[in-house]
Scaffold this active site. Structure first.
Site, PDB file in Angstrom:
ATOM      1  CB  SER A   1      -0.948  -0.037   1.207  1.00 32.39           C
ATOM      2  OG  SER A   1      -1.972   0.906   1.078  1.00 32.39           O
TER       3      SER A   1
ATOM      4  CG  HIS B   1      -5.692  -2.270   0.035  1.00 34.28           C
ATOM      5  ND1 HIS B   1      -4.878  -1.894  -1.012  1.00 34.28           N
ATOM      6  CD2 HIS B   1      -5.141  -1.724   1.149  1.00 34.28           C
ATOM      7  CE1 HIS B   1      -3.889  -1.142  -0.555  1.00 34.28           C
ATOM      8  NE2 HIS B   1      -4.032  -1.023   0.750  1.00 34.28           N
TER       9      HIS B   1
END
Length: 660
Positions: A514, A631
């Site tokens: 991320s 994610h």
């Protein structure tokens, strides 16, 4: 720059789908051919399929808690009547789909313990739908609420209604604009959700987050409007007294949270105090001039959270990136520090405002997680549950070191290795970092690193600026126009490991996900000579276009606005995608992506891989795409095993056994 790979932003294109399939297939063939992978799969099965129990939440005399099981892919939520009641299954996501692609999100029991509101998430994505379960019957009610991507439900004391954050699901609204449509609603059980009362309207600003909640006694409603991770506005409404929302405080480069108890408000803030302090506020006199400071800032501790439990404040902090939990009376007097088992990571206390019984968790890089039950009044603690991880942690040692960054700032770093490690520059080393969004990296247990450590590897984790390890000032020093500080800190960590003979560049790998994916992408393109391998997961990499997709606009306060020329110049200067240059041999790259990531759009991973392969054809560049994953990856244990084995096999093939 000439953006030759703009076409890879359209994931629905058949051409892009074919490209993804080909890249993923090529990568998996390469990973499956690594000899160490088979043994790693077996070791991770031992490490990940475990029995464990989380800290309980007590509501209406009932205990609610999570268990993992050696023979199940997903964690299961249980309940029991009282501490010694019979255990009953409450929510078992293993039964929700034949392919295990439906995940459990947030779950919150009502105050009387008779209902639970919970979220289901397809493909472990952020997008979610709320449901309500009747605890006694085990039946899901007719209360079904879509648009729960940001929902964090808060039950009102009647246990017949709850407050939640709602998003419209209209596909015509661009994903990047949806945060601005979020509003706060109240749902009454049995009512058509389309008729739910709107408590606070949408902001219309996609750079903001809105959150709602209420006090335990239901006398106060709260709304917070956050602009990035540095400031928020707080609004309050006294139920039955205020017709409109009253502004408690407008944040100006400051964050605020509030607790209400017995008619008073307690505000936890970094306003004028980078390490945070606590104020008492009379709800009849909300003006800032009437606030009374109860607990001043501690210059040596970065405070992270404050809760009221057992009639006390419990405040969790970090001192040199190590957890401290302290108790204070409600008039601000320090009572004591919770005695922790060692130097590591502890949660704040879990418990009720009036209940003497509370729980907390603790772990360190060499100590598996444990849950402790404590008495707020006496301070006595006992082990409530612990995880039996098949690791001989006595063979390993954690060291905390400090080193100067490029500008002289002292940076701390945890290093884990076998006790018999020799500082001869020959140790394969994995350097992990994040550095952003006020997120703190600390000494907490992760089974992922142990097959690497057992094979003779070293694991290093620096506390980079941009994180929250040393308070607000630490975060501010690594955001916006100062983002390069984060990359400089990471480079300095690598240079320290090389200088102190832990390793050498060809045996040093970096890993991040991320915002941490942005970190390692920047390190790879700025200092390719420092590293032998890179694992980059679900990253941001094209910083000139990050705001156009996913949740990108909400990160503008953290990174800067590409629509403003002066801020675009800063972003373009370090954007990893733009910095890939021809004629440079880059470290071997394993890019980890997910096909249902609705937070950071996977176009970043696709475009970066394509550009590196074009401009540096002699560099090993692989793209692994996790199917039916968001994610945070897929939440099945089996997929986590495959994922971890692939990463460590890749590292071993590059740093321990090159030539495989």
């Amino acid at each position: 720059m000439n953006d030759r790979y703009r076409w890879l932003e359209d994931k629905k294109s058949p051409e892009v789908q074919a490209w993804m399939k080909a890249e993923d297939s090529l990568t998996r063939q390469g990973l499956h051919a690594i000899p160490e992978r088979k043994a790693l799969l077996e070791r991770y099965r031992e490490l990940y399929y475990l029995d464990s129990m989380g800290a309980p939440t007590r509501r209406g005399g009932r205990y609610f808690y999570v268990r993992t099981h050696k023979d199940k892919e997903k964690a299961v939520v249980y309940w029991k009547q009282g501490a010694k009641g019979a255990e009953k299954v409450l929510l078992d996501p293993n039964t929700w789909s034949t392919d295990n692609t439906v995940s459990l999100g947030v779950w919150v029991p009502s105050w009387d313990g008779k209902k639970v509101v919970f979220a289901k998430k397809p493909n472990a994505a952020d997008e979610a739908t709320l449901y309500v379960l009747d605890v006694d019957s085990g039946q899901v009610t007719a209360d079904v609420i879509p648009g729960a991507k940001y929902a964090s439900p808060s039950w009102l004391p009647d246990s017949k209604s709850f407050i939640y954050e709602w998003l419209p699901t209209d596909l015509k609204i661009p994903v990047s604009e949806r945060p601005g449509y979020c509003e706060v609603r109240r749902h009454v059980l049995g009512q058509d959700p389309e008729k739910d009362e709107q408590l606070h309207p949408r902001t219309g600003d996609p750079k903001t987050f809105i959150g709602g909640g209420n006090s335990r006694d239901g006398k106060f409603l709260f709304v917070s409007i956050m602009r990035g991770w540095n400031e928020n506005d707080l609004f309050i409404k006294r139920v039955g007294q205020d017709q409109t929302w009253q502004l408690l405080v407008a944040g100006k480069d400051a964050k605020y949270s509030v607790e209400a108890w017995k008619g008073k408000l307690y505000v936890f803030t970094d306003e004028g105090a980078p390490n945070k302090r606590v104020f008492e506020v009379d709800p009849r006199k909300l003006e800032r001039q009437f606030w009374k400071e109860l607990i001043p800032e501690d210059k040596d501790a970065a405070r992270e959270s404050m809760v009221i439990v057992g009639g006390h404040f419990a405040i969790a902090s970090l001192k040199k990136a190590v957890s401290v939990v302290e108790l204070f009376t409600l008039d601000g007097k320090r009572v004591r520090e919770i005695e922790l088992p060692g130097l590591g990571t502890a949660s704040n206390l879990y418990g009720d405002e009036e209940d003497d019984e509370a729980f907390y968790s603790f772990s360190s890089l060499t100590m598996p997680p444990q849950i402790f039950r404590t008495s707020v009044k006496s301070g006595k603690s006992e082990v409530y549950s612990k995880v039996d991880v098949p690791v001989d942690a006595s063979k390993f040692e954690v060291r905390q070191v400090f080193f100067p960054s490029k500008d002289g700032t002292s940076i701390s770093m945890f290093i884990v290795a076998r006790k018999d490690v020799k500082l001869d520059g020959e140790n394969p080393t994995l350097l992990y970092g994040y550095g952003g969004f006020d997120v703190s990296l600390r000494s907490s247990f992760t089974s992922f690193i142990y097959p690497w450590l057992e094979a003779g590897g070293v694991y290093a984790m620096p506390n980079l600026r941009g994180g929250g390890e040393y308070g607000k000032a630490w975060h501010d020093a690594g955001k916006g126009a100062k983002k390069q500080n984060v990359f400089d800190d990471f480079h300095a960590a690598a240079e320290y490991l090389i200088r102190e003979k832990w390793t050498q560049p060809k045996k040093l790998a970096i890993r991040g996900g991320s915002n941490g994916g942005l970190l390692v992408g920047a390190a790879m393109t700025q200092r390719p000579e420092l590293f032998g391998a890179v694992i980059c997961a679900v990253p941001l990499l094209d910083m000139e276009r990050y705001h156009l997709y996913g949740s990108g606009k909400t990160w503008i306060p953290e990174y800067g606005d590409p629509e403003k020329p002066e801020e675009l110049a800063v972003l373009a200067a370090y954007s990893p995608y733009a910095r890939v240059r021809p004629g440079i041999t880059y470290p071997a790259l394993l890019m980890m992506s997910a096909d249902h990531d609705d937070r950071v759009d996977p176009f970043h991973a696709r475009k970066f891989v394509a550009r590196v392969k074009e401009l540096s054809p002699n560099s090993l560049t692989w793209l692994r795409i996790e199917a039916n994953a968001g994610h945070g990856g897929a939440d099945q244990v089996g997929k986590a095993i495959e994922n971890s084995a692939d990463q460590v096999a890749f590292l071993m093939s590059r740093l321990m056994h090159p030539g495989h």
